[in-house]
Design a protein around this motif. Sequence first.
Motif, PDB file in Angstrom:
ATOM      1  N   ALA A 161       0.826  -1.216   0.000  1.00  9.85           N
ATOM      2  CA  ALA A 161       0.000   0.000   0.000  1.00  9.85           C
ATOM      3  C   ALA A 161       0.854   1.258   0.000  1.00  9.85           C
ATOM      4  O   ALA A 161       0.447   2.295  -0.526  1.00  9.85           O
ATOM      5  N   THR A 162       2.032   1.166   0.573  1.00 14.18           N
ATOM      6  CA  THR A 162       2.914   2.336   0.575  1.00 14.18           C
ATOM      7  C   THR A 162       3.441   2.642  -0.821  1.00 14.18           C
ATOM      8  O   THR A 162       3.759   3.785  -1.147  1.00 14.18           O
ATOM      9  N   LEU A 163       3.494   1.630  -1.648  1.00 15.26           N
ATOM     10  CA  LEU A 163       4.159   1.776  -2.945  1.00 15.26           C
ATOM     11  C   LEU A 163       3.207   1.817  -4.134  1.00 15.26           C
ATOM     12  O   LEU A 163       3.642   2.021  -5.271  1.00 15.26           O
ATOM     13  N   VAL A 164       1.939   1.637  -3.894  1.00 16.40           N
ATOM     14  CA  VAL A 164       0.979   1.430  -4.988  1.00 16.40           C
ATOM     15  C   VAL A 164      -0.209   2.359  -4.793  1.00 16.40           C
ATOM     16  O   VAL A 164      -0.723   2.466  -3.684  1.00 16.40           O
ATOM     17  N   PRO A 165      -0.667   3.029  -5.848  1.00 18.29           N
ATOM     18  CA  PRO A 165      -1.849   3.889  -5.685  1.00 18.29           C
ATOM     19  C   PRO A 165      -3.131   3.055  -5.639  1.00 18.29           C
ATOM     20  O   PRO A 165      -3.109   1.871  -5.987  1.00 18.29           O
ATOM     21  N   PRO A 166      -4.236   3.668  -5.235  1.00 19.85           N
ATOM     22  CA  PRO A 166      -5.493   2.917  -5.107  1.00 19.85           C
ATOM     23  C   PRO A 166      -5.953   2.309  -6.432  1.00 19.85           C
ATOM     24  O   PRO A 166      -6.658   1.319  -6.434  1.00 19.85           O
ATOM     25  N   TYR A 167      -5.548   2.923  -7.527  1.00 24.64           N
ATOM     26  CA  TYR A 167      -5.929   2.396  -8.849  1.00 24.64           C
ATOM     27  C   TYR A 167      -4.803   1.570  -9.442  1.00 24.64           C
ATOM     28  O   TYR A 167      -4.794   1.288 -10.640  1.00 24.64           O
ATOM     29  N   GLY A 168      -3.875   1.154  -8.602  1.00 22.21           N
ATOM     30  CA  GLY A 168      -2.748   0.366  -9.084  1.00 22.21           C
ATOM     31  C   GLY A 168      -3.100  -1.103  -9.246  1.00 22.21           C
ATOM     32  O   GLY A 168      -4.097  -1.600  -8.714  1.00 22.21           O
ATOM     33  N   GLU A 169      -2.253  -1.800 -10.003  1.00 20.25           N
ATOM     34  CA  GLU A 169      -2.432  -3.238 -10.223  1.00 20.25           C
ATOM     35  C   GLU A 169      -1.176  -3.950  -9.742  1.00 20.25           C
ATOM     36  O   GLU A 169      -0.060  -3.545 -10.047  1.00 20.25           O
ATOM     37  N   ILE A 170      -1.392  -5.015  -8.986  1.00 19.51           N
ATOM     38  CA  ILE A 170      -0.293  -5.784  -8.408  1.00 19.51           C
ATOM     39  C   ILE A 170      -0.363  -7.197  -8.966  1.00 19.51           C
ATOM     40  O   ILE A 170      -1.414  -7.839  -8.884  1.00 19.51           O
ATOM     41  N   PHE A 171       0.732  -7.678  -9.497  1.00 24.95           N
ATOM     42  CA  PHE A 171       0.757  -9.013 -10.072  1.00 24.95           C
ATOM     43  C   PHE A 171       1.352 -10.001  -9.081  1.00 24.95           C
ATOM     44  O   PHE A 171       2.340  -9.695  -8.412  1.00 24.95           O
ATOM     45  N   ALA A 172       0.762 -11.175  -9.040  1.00 25.59           N
ATOM     46  CA  ALA A 172       1.265 -12.204  -8.133  1.00 25.59           C
ATOM     47  C   ALA A 172       0.968 -13.574  -8.722  1.00 25.59           C
ATOM     48  O   ALA A 172       0.007 -13.741  -9.495  1.00 25.59           O
ATOM     49  N   GLY A 173       1.788 -14.531  -8.358  1.00 26.37           N
ATOM     50  CA  GLY A 173       1.544 -15.897  -8.800  1.00 26.37           C
ATOM     51  C   GLY A 173       0.261 -16.444  -8.199  1.00 26.37           C
ATOM     52  O   GLY A 173      -0.175 -16.025  -7.124  1.00 26.37           O
ATOM     53  N   GLU A 174      -0.290 -17.419  -8.883  1.00 20.67           N
ATOM     54  CA  GLU A 174      -1.637 -17.885  -8.528  1.00 20.67           C
ATOM     55  C   GLU A 174      -1.741 -18.478  -7.132  1.00 20.67           C
ATOM     56  O   GLU A 174      -2.817 -18.548  -6.566  1.00 20.67           O
ATOM     57  N   GLN A 175      -0.609 -18.914  -6.573  1.00 16.09           N
ATOM     58  CA  GLN A 175      -0.648 -19.490  -5.227  1.00 16.09           C
ATOM     59  C   GLN A 175      -0.358 -18.457  -4.153  1.00 16.09           C
ATOM     60  O   GLN A 175      -0.304 -18.803  -2.967  1.00 16.09           O
ATOM     61  N   ALA A 176      -0.153 -17.211  -4.534  1.00 14.61           N
ATOM     62  CA  ALA A 176       0.395 -16.229  -3.585  1.00 14.61           C
ATOM     63  C   ALA A 176      -0.500 -16.034  -2.361  1.00 14.61           C
ATOM     64  O   ALA A 176      -1.724 -15.948  -2.469  1.00 14.61           O
ATOM     65  N   HIS A 177       0.143 -15.970  -1.228  1.00 12.62           N
ATOM     66  CA  HIS A 177      -0.550 -15.719   0.034  1.00 12.62           C
ATOM     67  C   HIS A 177      -1.347 -14.422  -0.040  1.00 12.62           C
ATOM     68  O   HIS A 177      -2.498 -14.360   0.418  1.00 12.62           O
ATOM     69  N   VAL A 178      -0.778 -13.376  -0.628  1.00 13.08           N
ATOM     70  CA  VAL A 178      -1.510 -12.100  -0.728  1.00 13.08           C
ATOM     71  C   VAL A 178      -2.811 -12.263  -1.492  1.00 13.08           C
ATOM     72  O   VAL A 178      -3.782 -11.536  -1.250  1.00 13.08           O
ATOM     73  N   LEU A 179      -2.834 -13.188  -2.419  1.00 14.10           N
ATOM     74  CA  LEU A 179      -4.038 -13.415  -3.217  1.00 14.10           C
ATOM     75  C   LEU A 179      -5.049 -14.290  -2.485  1.00 14.10           C
ATOM     76  O   LEU A 179      -6.241 -14.013  -2.502  1.00 14.10           O
ATOM     77  N   ARG A 180      -4.562 -15.354  -1.862  1.00 17.54           N
ATOM     78  CA  ARG A 180      -5.473 -16.404  -1.442  1.00 17.54           C
ATOM     79  C   ARG A 180      -5.706 -16.481   0.045  1.00 17.54           C
ATOM     80  O   ARG A 180      -6.662 -17.110   0.488  1.00 17.54           O
TER      81      ARG A 180
END
Lengths: 338, 338, 338, 338
Positions: free
Chosen positions: B68-87
Amino acid sequence: MHFFSDNNAPAAPAVLAAIEAANAGMALAYGADEWSERLDECFSRYFDTPVRAFAVATGTAANALSLATLVPPYGEIFAGEQAHVLRDECGAVELQSAGARLTRLPAPAGLLPATELAQWLADHPVSLHSPQPAAVSITQASECGTVYQPRQIGELSEVCRQHGLVLHMDGARFANALATLGLAPAELTWRCGVDVLSFGATKNGAIGAEAVVFFDPERARDFELRRKRAAHLLSKMRYLSAQLLCCLEQPFFLQNAVRANHLAARIGASAGARLLYPVQANAVFLAFRPGEKQALRERGFGFYDWGPPRGDAGRFVVSWNQDEADVAALCEALAAWS
Amino acid sequence: MHFFSDNNAPAAPAVLAAIEAANAGMALAYGADEWSERLDECFSRYFDTPVRAFAVATGTAANALSLATLVPPYGEIFAGEQAHVLRDECGAVELQSAGARLTRLPAPAGLLPATELAQWLADHPVSLHSPQPAAVSITQASECGTVYQPRQIGELSEVCRQHGLVLHMDGARFANALATLGLAPAELTWRCGVDVLSFGATKNGAIGAEAVVFFDPERARDFELRRKRAAHLLSKMRYLSAQLLCCLEQPFFLQNAVRANHLAARIGASAGARLLYPVQANAVFLAFRPGEKQALRERGFGFYDWGPPRGDAGRFVVSWNQDEADVAALCEALAAWS
Amino acid sequence: MHFFSDNNAPAAPAVLAAIEAANAGMALAYGADEWSERLDECFSRYFDTPVRAFAVATGTAANALSLATLVPPYGEIFAGEQAHVLRDECGAVELQSAGARLTRLPAPAGLLPATELAQWLADHPVSLHSPQPAAVSITQASECGTVYQPRQIGELSEVCRQHGLVLHMDGARFANALATLGLAPAELTWRCGVDVLSFGATKNGAIGAEAVVFFDPERARDFELRRKRAAHLLSKMRYLSAQLLCCLEQPFFLQNAVRANHLAARIGASAGARLLYPVQANAVFLAFRPGEKQALRERGFGFYDWGPPRGDAGRFVVSWNQDEADVAALCEALAAWS
Amino acid sequence: MHFFSDNNAPAAPAVLAAIEAANAGMALAYGADEWSERLDECFSRYFDTPVRAFAVATGTAANALSLATLVPPYGEIFAGEQAHVLRDECGAVELQSAGARLTRLPAPAGLLPATELAQWLADHPVSLHSPQPAAVSITQASECGTVYQPRQIGELSEVCRQHGLVLHMDGARFANALATLGLAPAELTWRCGVDVLSFGATKNGAIGAEAVVFFDPERARDFELRRKRAAHLLSKMRYLSAQLLCCLEQPFFLQNAVRANHLAARIGASAGARLLYPVQANAVFLAFRPGEKQALRERGFGFYDWGPPRGDAGRFVVSWNQDEADVAALCEALAAWS
């Protein structure tokens, strides 16, 4: 001689012992451990009614998450002008609630009168265009070291009920209020209409453990999802829960508060006309004559300014482990000026 | 015989000792204590470059607040399909970033290939209408128990630089990756282009302590305000910081990871064709024949399903304190089936 | 005889004609049309300085998006107690800013004095724990039908500069203020320190069109992305832009405001001691004796209550197309009571 | 010869006439006017069931606000990989929902198969840690110019019901789908399980007007507060509502769609093997041989690339007012290459 904050105190020995006792073997993560699973039961017994209780690591988390669970994003939350949720949480309630409005009301000596709340609600008609009144947050003991009487809470609760508002209590220093009033925990919470409580343990001897207590278990609704999403569901939750259990179940916790309150009262009694608010918990607020603050600091008393920077007031907080000699020295210094 | 999660393990004795040592006398709250004030220096030495480091209580907080410190509210973050941040974080990144988009990409065996990232970016033109690509998050060691080689991270970083993206590493099991690769911490972070790291201690022996490490101190910008607002600035921060310091400065921390990795490798070596991914950290993923999972559980092995419920795979995580006998028993059981 | 709101008036003929003129053939969507592409130039000429200008459909969108562009999620925005952003936008600023705090200050007759702002800032030290002061929002003409003199705005701007705050002007009735002051648009905006303006056209004759005007084009930063994300980038933007262009370029727009102000002044002159605030724009606020509001309504005058429900005050807004006979009748009714 | 987008077309004469007709005299603001008050009734008749209908100015607002009304902040919304909500709204759903997750699923030719949804849900167990599946959003007609058959929608709805998900339809080109299927509006919405519809008028002849239609009025819950807070409650709402009423009540609206579909079909028939998807609405997607796109553009055909930049595909959208000669010329050019 450190009177800055009860947050600066270490943990009580019983709390450390509880953490060590919990540090044995494997335990399911994320609150499925035996300590966490006892929270509901233990808090229900403490409050003499069936509750849902959830551990978090900070009082700000307890306040923001409990309010966010009960208030929509377009909701309005009323709080006294000194409230921690308003002034010292950097917008935490707004974050968790997705933008609810905090509206400050006058709160002499830190206590929000029911009449102020009622007057505001009478003066501000609600429409599709306005924020939607949703909750009231009061702090017990207050940020000014004062304490709501159950009757005062009941009056606030009555206004809340009339307008469909939830009543939240920020109990970061709940134990100090208990110690002052000499009442059972139930008497200053659900019995006078509190819907949800942020129960504080950190300031009174824990390492870092607070609880959100819902007196209507139905209202706990999606709290667990909100806590997880806020990153406040700890994996090794047992250490948080063990702290809370020992605070509820062992006598040191109330004793800590009784002791700190007593020492604060001694300071208050020496303060004479400098006293800003009645001393009803473990903090003393004083208005000084020019030069006095500086003089105290030079003599080794550590305390924060109160109110405007470079103003004349100071806040002295007595911690659970405060050395009596510190208090005696402060009393002496104050008495010498009277 | 408990292979559910390294989150289920207790704290290492050295961590408890550090907490006790920190429990002496008064200390300024909210990170102005002597332990917290050493974090920057200690992490800078650990990573052999000047960094800013901030303690938080959970890995989810570390991930969500750093992104959140590095990304704006309209930003897109890419992660692998198993990523903890995703799932596994219930939308924590979305909460802290005020709604950034998490876009999943294929990540065989838990590792996101730079080619997948590059392909997505080539295929999806950015406009005023689209989310704005802003960051990549990779997990080291990955959720599949595999490890990125520095070269692979460097390739991802190269794509990030070309597209103005930040590279975040979720290092909940960073120590296990270090143990596997036998490299200095710098080699798998900033030297191959990682901008910010969630450094994990909890799973490897702490009670609950993680750090956000910014390799470009400028990027730390408003992290402190975001942490406070998220209720992750603890009042008695000394206990968190003391855990982190002892993990960085004492040998047990890397030893814990080496040991757990080694035991996991033994399980992997017994698993034969059941092995789903190479064993490169402290977790083993196995695909079973019908009835085998049930048989293992009946014999007292505790582990979670992996993948679809009622599927045939299981995850076995070795904790820092795992009993060797548990591992031996599991190896024997698996070998008997080969 | 309809004095409810200038929002209830129809569109001016010139605005409808502009919409029809824009309705010819294909035009690129999302603001790449010839009308929208003229906005910057046209507003720059209007304000006699290079600006960035963006069309939106509502004043609430203009306010919330301009403030959100300039204020962080943990920011604090100060506004007078009657401010539309505070009372009549249902939390729009909080939504777009991801939770910024709106702090109300006393504003006699709708005008926020620089001294109130300066006093608040002096009394409330900023720390990591507090919301971070970030902006001031004033309304010109105000919600009480009064107007800031450029000198008053300059004083506010001076306090803003000292504390690093941005100065926003809600100009939903900007034309009425212009008409009252008889000054060039530059004189009551950037020349006295306004950083960003919500320029209103809807109340003064448009169908629905407002503009956000950044006097420092650098500050427009990510406004376009925020507008799109807020769903306020219209596909057929030409119709919005055409409305704005004709309001800036044709005389009817200022004439509408002059006329409405003039009629309001006539009402004010008949109101005698009932007048609550000086009449400086197109609205009149009156305090009645018991029964008078009812009597007026029975005689066909439509108007909203002002202040507390069932209080004694009423608000009368004169629209651009108000029938002079309505005004004459109201003046007569009021004069008869004097 | 402009095939860029149906957003580039002007408004239909009937729509302008409706706006002019609404421009008479005073009308209560914020939707209390006579046009807006007819929306519920008019949409209920159109859909042959009691509905709640709300006007907004953009399709993005309709999508984001309807989904936000039905989905919690920690909710997960599934959409096909081409979905406008995913790719072309810059995070609008995330903003309004306070951070819900959008998860993309494969959607061949723009249509999300029920089997893909079911498979994802089977493969991804829900827990306290995961986002919480809450809604599915489909686009009718789709972003690929294809159309869901009611049976396909019904299958999706069946999966939704099994998992407690809401079914949302993005009907930015709903009229085109109606025209293709030749069915009553009810048949492709609530009768096959759609819970809420974004009903589009802008692309098919309005100036800027869309509606959110809740087929279960109970579900409209707090939509009005969310619309207001999002700054999408227009003050002069009558102009939006008048556009919607005339689209529902006059024959031109369906005729526009029939005509555009018919012209698109002619292009499709000339496209031969270049056709990427079946032509079922008013858009045609073509894969070209090297140099062909350039050649078409040089001959005056305007269209956007489709897919990766510098790829070989193009999108041709037929607007309601498209000149038949444009279409004939395009058909001829394509046929010459076959």
